[in-house]
Design a protein around this motif. Structure first.
Motif, mmCIF file in Angstrom:
data_model
loop_
_atom_site.group_PDB
_atom_site.id
_atom_site.type_symbol
_atom_site.label_atom_id
_atom_site.label_comp_id
_atom_site.label_asym_id
_atom_site.label_seq_id
_atom_site.Cartn_x
_atom_site.Cartn_y
_atom_site.Cartn_z
ATOM 1 N N LYS A 162 -12.343 -6.994 14.229
ATOM 2 C CA LYS A 162 -12.719 -8.170 13.198
ATOM 3 C C LYS A 162 -13.049 -7.351 12.064
ATOM 4 O O LYS A 162 -12.656 -7.748 10.878
ATOM 5 C CB LYS A 162 -13.910 -8.543 13.879
ATOM 6 N N THR A 163 -13.393 -6.161 11.831
ATOM 7 C CA THR A 163 -13.638 -5.430 10.417
ATOM 8 C C THR A 163 -12.363 -5.048 9.813
ATOM 9 O O THR A 163 -12.319 -5.167 8.736
ATOM 10 C CB THR A 163 -14.186 -4.191 10.832
ATOM 11 N N SER A 165 -9.360 -6.992 10.014
ATOM 12 C CA SER A 165 -8.999 -8.141 9.458
ATOM 13 C C SER A 165 -9.732 -8.632 8.470
ATOM 14 O O SER A 165 -9.156 -9.228 7.650
ATOM 15 C CB SER A 165 -9.123 -9.290 10.889
ATOM 16 N N THR A 166 -10.988 -8.457 8.354
ATOM 17 C CA THR A 166 -11.813 -8.752 7.070
ATOM 18 C C THR A 166 -11.381 -8.287 6.013
ATOM 19 O O THR A 166 -11.310 -8.740 5.019
ATOM 20 C CB THR A 166 -13.431 -8.694 7.605
ATOM 21 N N TYR A 168 -8.462 -6.795 5.373
ATOM 22 C CA TYR A 168 -7.211 -7.363 5.025
ATOM 23 C C TYR A 168 -7.464 -8.602 4.315
ATOM 24 O O TYR A 168 -6.683 -9.057 3.313
ATOM 25 C CB TYR A 168 -6.288 -7.623 6.326
ATOM 26 N N TYR A 169 -8.247 -9.540 4.676
ATOM 27 C CA TYR A 169 -8.397 -10.721 3.947
ATOM 28 C C TYR A 169 -9.117 -10.530 2.733
ATOM 29 O O TYR A 169 -8.963 -11.285 1.604
ATOM 30 C CB TYR A 169 -9.397 -11.830 4.854
ATOM 31 N N LEU A 170 -9.993 -9.319 2.638
ATOM 32 C CA LEU A 170 -10.424 -9.099 1.194
ATOM 33 C C LEU A 170 -9.426 -8.582 0.094
ATOM 34 O O LEU A 170 -9.409 -8.998 -1.051
ATOM 35 C CB LEU A 170 -11.610 -8.010 1.365
ATOM 36 N N CYS A 173 -7.731 -11.917 -0.935
ATOM 37 C CA CYS A 173 -8.522 -12.484 -2.171
ATOM 38 C C CYS A 173 -8.399 -12.066 -3.208
ATOM 39 O O CYS A 173 -8.452 -12.376 -4.515
ATOM 40 C CB CYS A 173 -9.899 -12.813 -1.523
ATOM 41 N N LEU A 292 -18.683 -9.115 -1.169
ATOM 42 C CA LEU A 292 -18.011 -8.899 -0.038
ATOM 43 C C LEU A 292 -17.335 -7.503 -0.163
ATOM 44 O O LEU A 292 -17.631 -6.885 1.075
ATOM 45 C CB LEU A 292 -17.009 -9.835 0.289
ATOM 46 N N MET A 296 -18.720 -5.050 2.998
ATOM 47 C CA MET A 296 -17.620 -4.233 4.062
ATOM 48 C C MET A 296 -17.950 -2.702 3.962
ATOM 49 O O MET A 296 -17.473 -2.011 4.926
ATOM 50 C CB MET A 296 -16.268 -4.768 3.599
ATOM 51 N N ARG A 299 -20.558 -2.105 6.330
ATOM 52 C CA ARG A 299 -20.004 -2.533 7.632
ATOM 53 C C ARG A 299 -19.119 -1.079 8.298
ATOM 54 O O ARG A 299 -19.274 -0.727 9.196
ATOM 55 C CB ARG A 299 -19.346 -3.750 7.755
#
Length: 324
Positions: A162-163, A165-166, A168-170, A173, A292, A296, A299
Motif C-alpha cells: 500500500k505504501t 502504491s501510494t 507511485y500515485y504521488l 500526480c 501528501l 508519505m 509513513r
C-alpha cells in the motif's frame, strides 16, 4: 387310566369338557359355506357370483374457492404461463448474475496466481534476468522499449504494498501537476508577454522533473522495499526531502520561476481573472501534493522504525532521527 383309554382328557378339570375339539372356538371355524377352505372347494360346482363391489358413498366436497377454479381452468395458447411471481424471478436472475460475476473474478485470480507462480519459478531457476521489462507501458510498434520491470503485487512484501502504491500515485500526480503548470504558464504568457521566462522554465521543469523524480526517488524507494536495501533507503530519504521542498516552492509560485503557485496567480488576477483561476487550481494541486509528500515521508519512516524485518544501517538511522 380307564378314562384315558376311552379317549378322555386326563388333564381336564372336573368342570371342563373331555374332548378338546368340542371347544366352541374350534367348532366355529370348521369348514362351512361361510368359511370356505381347500377341503370343501369344488371347482365344478357352480355358485352364484358374489355381489359387485360397491364403493362407499363419498363425502360431499367443500365448494371450491375462486383461486382454485381459476387455476384449474385451461390456459389458451396465446395466454402467457405464470411460472412464479415477479419478485422470485428477479431474485433468481440477480443470484445468477452474482454467481457469474464471482466466477469471472475467480478465473481472473486463478490466472493471476498462475502467472505469479511461473514468474517465481523462473526466478528460482535463475531466469530473473530473462524477465521482460514492462515500464513504461509502451506499444509494441514504438521504437523505444520499456526500461524497468515493475510489479508491486509480486516483488513488494504484503505489508509494504500500500505504501509503495501510494508513492507511485504521488509520482503520477506530480507529473500531472507539471503538465497543468505548463498549460497555466502558457495561458499566462498569452495574456502577459513579459512572462516568457516563466513559460520557458515550465517546459524545462516538465521535461526534467518527470523522469528524474521517477529515477531518483521512486525507484530507490521501490528497490529498498523490494530487497531491504539500506543504501536505497538513504538515497530515497535524501532526494525525496529535496523533492518535498520543491513541492512547497511550486505551491508558493514565485513569479519568474515557472511555477503557477499562489503568488503568481494573484499577480495575474489583475490582468485576466480567467487565467488567474486556472493558476489558482494548479496552485491548489501543488499544495495537496506537498502535503501528501510530507505525510508519505513520515509513513516510510514509520515502516522502517516499526517493522522488525527492516534493519537499516547506521547512516539511514541517523537520517531518520532528523525527521522525528
Amino acid at each position: 387310566m380307564a378314562q384315558s383309554r376311552d379317549g378322555g382328557n386326563p388333564f381336564a378339570g372336573p368342570g371342563e369338557l373331555d374332548n378338546p375339539f368340542q371347544d366352541p372356538a374350534v367348532i366355529q371355524h370348521r369348514p362351512s359355506p361361510q368359511y370356505a377352505t381347500l377341503d370343501v372347494y369344488n371347482p365344478f360346482e357352480t355358485r352364484e357370483p358374489p355381489p359387485a363391489y360397491e364403493p362407499p358413498a363419498a363425502a360431499p366436497l367443500p365448494p371450491a374457492s375462486a383461486p382454485s377454479l381459476q387455476s384449474s381452468r385451461k390456459l389458451s395458447p396465446t395466454e402467457p404461463k405464470n411460472y412464479g411471481s415477479y419478485g422470485t424471478q428477479a431474485s433468481a436472475a440477480a443470484a445468477t448474475a452474482e454467481l457469474l460475476k464471482k466466477q469471472e473474478e475467480l478465473n481472473r485470480k486463478a490466472e493471476e496466481l498462475d502467472r505469479r507462480e511461473r514468474e517465481l519459478q523462473h526466478a528460482a531457476l535463475g531466469g530473473a534476468a530473462a524477465r521482460q521489462n514492462n515500464w513504461p507501458p509502451l506499444p509494441s510498434f514504438c521504437p523505444v522499449q520499456p526500461c524497468f520491470f515493475q510489479d508491486i503485487s509480486m516483488e513488494i512484501p504484503q505489508e509494504f504494498q500500500k505504501t509503495v502504491s501510494t508513492m507511485y500515485y504521488l509520482w503520477m500526480c506530480s507529473t500531472l501537476a507539471l503538465l497543468l503548470n505548463f498549460l497555466a504558464c502558457l495561458a499566462s504568457f498569452c495574456v502577459e508577454t513579459s512572462n516568457g521566462s516563466g513559460f520557458g522554465l515550465s517546459i524545462l521543469w516538465a521535461l526534467l522533473f518527470t523522469p528524474c523524480s521517477f529515477v531518483c526517488w521512486y525507484r530507490p524507494m521501490y528497490k529498498a522495499f523490494r530487497s531491504d536495501s539500506s543504501f536505497n533507503f538513504f538515497v530515497f530519504f535524501f532526494i525525496f526531502f529535496v523533492q518535498d521542498v520543491l513541492f512547497v516552492l511550486q505551491a508558493i509560485g514565485i513569479p519568474g520561476w515557472g511555477f503557477s503557485g499562489w503568488i503568481s496567480a494573484l499577480v495575474v488576477l489583475k490582468a485576466n481573472p480567467a487565467v488567474a483561476v486556472l493558476m489558482l487550481l494548479v496552485a491548489l494541486f501543488f499544495t495537496g501534493i506537498a502535503v501528501l509528500g510530507i505525510v508519505m515521508l513520515k509513513r516510510v519512516r514509520g515502516c522502517l522504525l516499526h517493522t522488525p524485518t527492516q534493519r537499516p544501517s547506521a547512516v539511514p538511522r541517523l537520517l531518520l532521527r532528523l525527521f522525528k
